[in-house]
Design a protein around this motif. Structure first.
Motif, PDB file in Angstrom:
ATOM      1  N   TYR A   1     -24.345 -12.838  -2.872  1.00  0.00           N
ATOM      2  CA  TYR A   1     -23.457 -13.618  -3.736  1.00  0.00           C
ATOM      3  C   TYR A   1     -22.079 -13.776  -3.099  1.00  0.00           C
ATOM      4  O   TYR A   1     -21.546 -14.888  -3.020  1.00  0.00           O
ATOM      5  CB  TYR A   1     -23.342 -12.948  -5.106  1.00  0.00           C
ATOM      6  N   ASP A   2     -21.505 -12.658  -2.645  1.00  0.00           N
ATOM      7  CA  ASP A   2     -20.182 -12.723  -2.018  1.00  0.00           C
ATOM      8  C   ASP A   2     -20.192 -13.587  -0.763  1.00  0.00           C
ATOM      9  O   ASP A   2     -19.254 -14.332  -0.505  1.00  0.00           O
ATOM     10  CB  ASP A   2     -19.680 -11.325  -1.670  1.00  0.00           C
TER      11      ASP A   2
ATOM     12  N   GLN B   1     -19.060 -16.869  -2.836  1.00  0.00           N
ATOM     13  CA  GLN B   1     -17.626 -16.603  -2.732  1.00  0.00           C
ATOM     14  C   GLN B   1     -17.074 -16.870  -1.332  1.00  0.00           C
ATOM     15  O   GLN B   1     -15.867 -16.760  -1.119  1.00  0.00           O
ATOM     16  CB  GLN B   1     -17.337 -15.142  -3.118  1.00  0.00           C
TER      17      GLN B   1
ATOM     18  N   LEU C   1     -17.246 -15.108   1.343  1.00  0.00           N
ATOM     19  CA  LEU C   1     -16.606 -13.905   1.866  1.00  0.00           C
ATOM     20  C   LEU C   1     -17.408 -13.404   3.064  1.00  0.00           C
ATOM     21  O   LEU C   1     -18.553 -12.986   2.913  1.00  0.00           O
ATOM     22  CB  LEU C   1     -16.549 -12.825   0.774  1.00  0.00           C
TER      23      LEU C   1
END
Length: 50
Positions: free
Chosen positions: A4-5, A9, A11
């Protein structure tokens, strides 16, 4: 969380390594990338037989 990150996101894994270190988990970006690859293989392998 790692996937997810990384993909939602935006990241990078090396930033995630620094964040995990703040929580006490000592790892590296190579380990995280292997976890992402393994999760993708496990989740997508049922589709390879279609």
């Amino acid at each position: 969380m790692i996937i997810y990150d990384k993909f939602i996101q935006y990241l990078p894994l090396y930033h995630q390594v620094k964040e995990w270190e703040r929580y006490g988990l000592l790892t590296n970006d190579k380990s995280l990338s292997n976890w992402v690859i393994r999760a993708a293989e496990d989740c997508l392998s049922p589709f390879s037989s279609l």
